[in-house]
Enzyme design. Structure first.
Site, PDB file in Angstrom:
ATOM      1  N   GLY A   1       0.800  -1.217   0.000  1.00  0.00           N
ATOM      2  CA  GLY A   1       0.000   0.000   0.000  1.00  0.00           C
ATOM      3  C   GLY A   1       0.832   1.266   0.000  1.00  0.00           C
TER       4      GLY A   1
ATOM      5  N   HIS B   1       2.901  -1.251   4.475  1.00  0.00           N
ATOM      6  CA  HIS B   1       3.188   0.015   3.810  1.00  0.00           C
ATOM      7  C   HIS B   1       4.431  -0.091   2.934  1.00  0.00           C
ATOM      8  CE1 HIS B   1       4.371   4.227   3.309  1.00  0.00           C
ATOM      9  NE2 HIS B   1       3.081   4.447   3.389  1.00  0.00           N
ATOM     10  N   CYS B   2       4.299   0.280   1.682  1.00  0.00           N
ATOM     11  CA  CYS B   2       5.363   0.165   0.681  1.00  0.00           C
ATOM     12  C   CYS B   2       6.652   0.873   1.094  1.00  0.00           C
ATOM     13  CB  CYS B   2       4.860   0.735  -0.647  1.00  0.00           C
ATOM     14  SG  CYS B   2       6.076   0.738  -1.962  1.00  0.00           S
ATOM     15  N   PHE B   3       6.537   2.008   1.757  1.00  0.00           N
ATOM     16  CA  PHE B   3       7.723   2.792   2.068  1.00  0.00           C
ATOM     17  C   PHE B   3       8.367   2.399   3.397  1.00  0.00           C
ATOM     18  CE2 PHE B   3       6.052   4.964  -1.460  1.00  0.00           C
ATOM     19  CZ  PHE B   3       7.127   5.600  -2.062  1.00  0.00           C
TER      20      PHE B   3
ATOM     21  N   LYS C   1      13.312   5.409   2.088  1.00  0.00           N
ATOM     22  CA  LYS C   1      12.798   5.185   0.739  1.00  0.00           C
ATOM     23  C   LYS C   1      11.956   6.377   0.294  1.00  0.00           C
ATOM     24  CE  LYS C   1       9.898   1.938  -1.843  1.00  0.00           C
ATOM     25  NZ  LYS C   1       9.234   0.634  -1.798  1.00  0.00           N
TER      26      LYS C   1
END
Length: 167
Positions: free
Chosen positions: A74, A135-137, A151
């Site tokens: 996400g 969470h992607c980051f 990131k």
């Protein structure tokens, strides 16, 4: 000389960005020039990778959301976030190749662009696992960009035959 198609930013409703990329990707042919598209969301919008979306009760999400045709975790896109989509052939000499090679080539292009704007970003070399965090980051993976160890840009790809979409 290789020419690219740049699709200028245009108004697409907040709940239409991913569908637009998916439609472009579905129509893209291996001999077409690569497509580059930059866009943003006018309101905070959560995007979910196509597989991750299957695991969540989407009706309970507190934000508008879209399902990316690519994978990944996400990402809550906020004001000022710049998003991109690249469609190309796996044979493209600039961004093509196998999955990792393509990620690296695109990551280097993004890094060069941000560095030219004075941002001291670095391209990650190895994969880091963000286990347990949706969470992607939360953790950079291979060929993603970091700034001061955090990131700041990543990507996910979908491949169909000889073409791919990276967002």
């Amino acid at each position: 000389m290789i020419s690219w198609r740049h699709l200028p930013a245009s108004w697409i409703p907040p709940l239409g960005q991913m569908a637009y990329d998916d439609e472009l990707f579905s129509e893209y042919k291996p001999n077409d020039p690569p497509i580059l598209r930059f866009f943003s969301f006018p309101v905070p919008t959560l995007t979910l990778g196509r597989l991750e979306a299957r695991r969540l009760p989407l009706q309970t999400l507190p934000f508008p959301h879209e399902i990316r045709p690519t994978g990944g975790r996400g990402v809550l896109h906020g004001e000022g976030d710049l998003c991109y989509a690249i469609m190309a052939s796996k044979q493209d000499p600039i961004v093509g190749g196998d999955l990792i090679e393509s990620y690296c080539r695109i990551g280097k292009l993004l890094a060069r662009g941000l560095q030219s704007l004075g941002r001291k970003v670095s391209l990650t070399q190895e994969k880091h696992l963000g286990l347990g965090d949706p969470h992607c980051f939360s953790a950079p993976s291979q060929a993603e960009l970091t700034l001061n160890g955090k990131k700041v840009a990543g990507g996910a790809q979908a491949r169909r035959g000889d073409v791919f979409l990276q967002q």
